[in-house]
Design a protein around this motif. Structure first.
Motif, PDB file in Angstrom:
ATOM      1  N   VAL A 244       0.845  -1.202   0.000  1.00  0.00           N
ATOM      2  CA  VAL A 244       0.000   0.000   0.000  1.00  0.00           C
ATOM      3  C   VAL A 244       0.877   1.248   0.000  1.00  0.00           C
ATOM      4  O   VAL A 244       0.615   2.217  -0.729  1.00  0.00           O
ATOM      5  CB  VAL A 244      -0.949   0.005   1.221  1.00  0.00           C
ATOM      6  CG1 VAL A 244      -1.659   1.348   1.350  1.00  0.00           C
ATOM      7  CG2 VAL A 244      -1.959  -1.128   1.107  1.00  0.00           C
ATOM      8  N   GLN A 245       1.928   1.233   0.789  1.00  0.00           N
ATOM      9  CA  GLN A 245       2.831   2.375   0.881  1.00  0.00           C
ATOM     10  C   GLN A 245       3.430   2.710  -0.482  1.00  0.00           C
ATOM     11  O   GLN A 245       3.557   3.883  -0.850  1.00  0.00           O
ATOM     12  CB  GLN A 245       3.934   2.091   1.892  1.00  0.00           C
ATOM     13  CG  GLN A 245       4.849   3.284   2.165  1.00  0.00           C
ATOM     14  CD  GLN A 245       5.942   2.954   3.181  1.00  0.00           C
ATOM     15  OE1 GLN A 245       6.154   1.789   3.514  1.00  0.00           O
ATOM     16  NE2 GLN A 245       6.614   3.971   3.679  1.00  0.00           N
ATOM     17  N   ALA A 246       3.808   1.685  -1.231  1.00  0.00           N
ATOM     18  CA  ALA A 246       4.391   1.916  -2.550  1.00  0.00           C
ATOM     19  C   ALA A 246       3.411   2.624  -3.468  1.00  0.00           C
ATOM     20  O   ALA A 246       3.774   3.539  -4.216  1.00  0.00           O
ATOM     21  CB  ALA A 246       4.834   0.583  -3.166  1.00  0.00           C
ATOM     22  N   ILE A 247       2.133   2.222  -3.417  1.00  0.00           N
ATOM     23  CA  ILE A 247       1.119   2.839  -4.274  1.00  0.00           C
ATOM     24  C   ILE A 247       0.820   4.268  -3.821  1.00  0.00           C
ATOM     25  O   ILE A 247       0.647   5.177  -4.638  1.00  0.00           O
ATOM     26  CB  ILE A 247      -0.164   1.990  -4.276  1.00  0.00           C
ATOM     27  CG1 ILE A 247       0.105   0.629  -4.913  1.00  0.00           C
ATOM     28  CG2 ILE A 247      -1.289   2.705  -5.022  1.00  0.00           C
ATOM     29  CD1 ILE A 247      -1.031  -0.356  -4.772  1.00  0.00           C
ATOM     30  N   VAL A 248       0.767   4.470  -2.517  1.00  0.00           N
ATOM     31  CA  VAL A 248       0.431   5.791  -1.981  1.00  0.00           C
ATOM     32  C   VAL A 248       1.533   6.802  -2.256  1.00  0.00           C
ATOM     33  O   VAL A 248       1.269   7.947  -2.654  1.00  0.00           O
ATOM     34  CB  VAL A 248       0.160   5.700  -0.464  1.00  0.00           C
ATOM     35  CG1 VAL A 248       0.082   7.092   0.162  1.00  0.00           C
ATOM     36  CG2 VAL A 248      -1.139   4.945  -0.198  1.00  0.00           C
ATOM     37  N   GLU A 249       2.782   6.409  -2.064  1.00  0.00           N
ATOM     38  CA  GLU A 249       3.876   7.376  -2.034  1.00  0.00           C
ATOM     39  C   GLU A 249       4.630   7.520  -3.350  1.00  0.00           C
ATOM     40  O   GLU A 249       5.359   8.501  -3.532  1.00  0.00           O
ATOM     41  CB  GLU A 249       4.855   7.010  -0.913  1.00  0.00           C
ATOM     42  CG  GLU A 249       4.231   7.104   0.476  1.00  0.00           C
ATOM     43  CD  GLU A 249       5.205   6.781   1.587  1.00  0.00           C
ATOM     44  OE1 GLU A 249       6.356   6.389   1.285  1.00  0.00           O
ATOM     45  OE2 GLU A 249       4.825   6.934   2.760  1.00  0.00           O
ATOM     46  N   LEU A 250       4.492   6.560  -4.262  1.00  0.00           N
ATOM     47  CA  LEU A 250       5.238   6.617  -5.516  1.00  0.00           C
ATOM     48  C   LEU A 250       4.271   6.777  -6.684  1.00  0.00           C
ATOM     49  O   LEU A 250       3.481   5.883  -6.981  1.00  0.00           O
ATOM     50  CB  LEU A 250       6.073   5.346  -5.688  1.00  0.00           C
ATOM     51  CG  LEU A 250       7.092   5.077  -4.566  1.00  0.00           C
ATOM     52  CD1 LEU A 250       7.697   3.692  -4.717  1.00  0.00           C
ATOM     53  CD2 LEU A 250       8.170   6.139  -4.564  1.00  0.00           C
ATOM     54  N   SER A 251       4.318   7.913  -7.340  1.00  0.00           N
ATOM     55  CA  SER A 251       3.332   8.227  -8.371  1.00  0.00           C
ATOM     56  C   SER A 251       3.397   7.253  -9.543  1.00  0.00           C
ATOM     57  O   SER A 251       2.366   6.889 -10.115  1.00  0.00           O
ATOM     58  CB  SER A 251       3.532   9.667  -8.871  1.00  0.00           C
ATOM     59  OG  SER A 251       4.845   9.838  -9.390  1.00  0.00           O
TER      60      SER A 251
END
Length: 326
Positions: free
Chosen positions: A207-214
């Motif tokens: 989830v963090q990867a999707i949230v923080e990396l456009s």
């Protein structure tokens, strides 16, 4: 500038996702967009307090909690206002068919409509086995919820995890509790159904990867991602694992599904406890719970991208939190 992430559903998974997003280090990659996190649920206070007392988090990015009810769309509007991302976690493990419909289908639809209205990206959690044609209300309404999410938010990302493990989980810890009080460990139908346990920390990092990396967010748009760990176990093997790591000696006894259905017919009418099992859960136990579909973006790809590490094994984590027996 920080973005606003609303975590809709304050429980085991919500706490761990919030913890990942609030990690002071911000992850391994540069050029990421950090988040202010808002916990929202019918009773968000417990998770909020747990986050406030967790060390090594950037507590300045933890917003005040909000009480919401996904079955009441009017309660969602104010909370979602200004949100860039909504993480939708609300679901039920047991309930009537009507309760499953109100929460997992119509509730998901309310979240999607409200998120769409404010222009927020949705990351929605469903489950492996979701099927609109299933006779099991849990699976059917999970699939209908997915359909509603994608109908209103075509760029949503949907995760379908297998059973989730980690400190505070409701599956392995329940088996450990049963091992502590029962003279034998029951498995239904020989315990041959297969599972692919996934670490809650790996889900949080995905989830963090999707949230923080456009770039990752764009790649994950419109995707349904099945999430499992690096190993597959039968139910009997999982019980063996629990006995091993809790240092308990118990015979494992196979019980016919028909007996489990009778047990469920009684126990599902009683208050929830460690012995609770429902008839729908018996039906779920007959079907393998493993990853069967691989989309354009795999779950392991997301975790490796965020952590530079492989998926986490149960053998690494279970010994750290399962209580040892007497």
């Amino acid at each position: 500038m920080s973005q606003k992430v609303v975590i809709c559903g304050a429980g085991f998974l919500g706490f761990n996702i919030a913890k990942a997003l609030l990690t002071a280090a911000g992850g391994k990659l540069p050029l990421r967009q950090l988040s202010c996190v808002q916990i929202s649920s019918r009773s968000p206070e417990q998770v909020q307090e747990a986050l406030k007392t967790t060390q090594d988090l950037d507590h300045t990015r933890l917003l005040p909690p909000c009480r919401v009810d996904v079955t009441d769309p009017k309660s969602l509007g104010t909370t979602f206002e200004g949100a860039d991302v909504v993480v939708s976690l609300v679901g039920l493990l047991r309930g009537t068919p009507q309760q499953f419909e109100h929460t997992q289908w119509r509730g998901a639809e309310n979240v999607a409509k409200t998120a769409s209205g404010v222009g927020a990206k949705i990351i929605h959690f469903s489950a492996i086995g979701a099927d609109v044609n299933s006779t099991v209300p849990y699976w059917r309404t999970k699939a209908l919820g997915e359909r509603a999410i994608l109908s209103h938010c075509p760029d949503a990302t949907i995760f379908r995890p297998s059973i989730v493990f980690g400190p505070g989980d409701g599956f392995f810890t329940k088996l450990a509790s049963l091992a502590n009080v029962l003279p034998f460990m029951p498995v239904f139908g020989g315990g041959t159904t297969r599972f692919q346990p996934v670490f809650v920390g790996d889900l949080a990092h995905a989830v963090q990867a999707i949230v923080e990396l456009s770039e990752t967010r764009d790649q994950a748009a419109g995707q349904i991602i099945e999430a499992g760990g690096p190993e597959i176990f039968t139910y009997k093997e999982i019980v063996d694992l629990v006995l091993h790591y809790t240092r308990q000696r118990r015979p494992i006894v196979s019980i016919p599904y028909s007996v489990g259905m009778l047990q469920g017919a009684v126990l599902e009418r009683l208050p929830d406890n460690i012995f609770t099992v429902t008839r729908d859960q018996m039906l779920q136990l007959k079907k393998d719970n493993v990853v069967t579909k691989s989309g354009e973006l795999g779950f392991s790809d997301l975790v490796v991208r965020e952590t530079d590490l492989p998926l986490t094994s149960v053998h690494v984590v279970l010994p750290t939190y399962l209580p040892r027996g007497a």
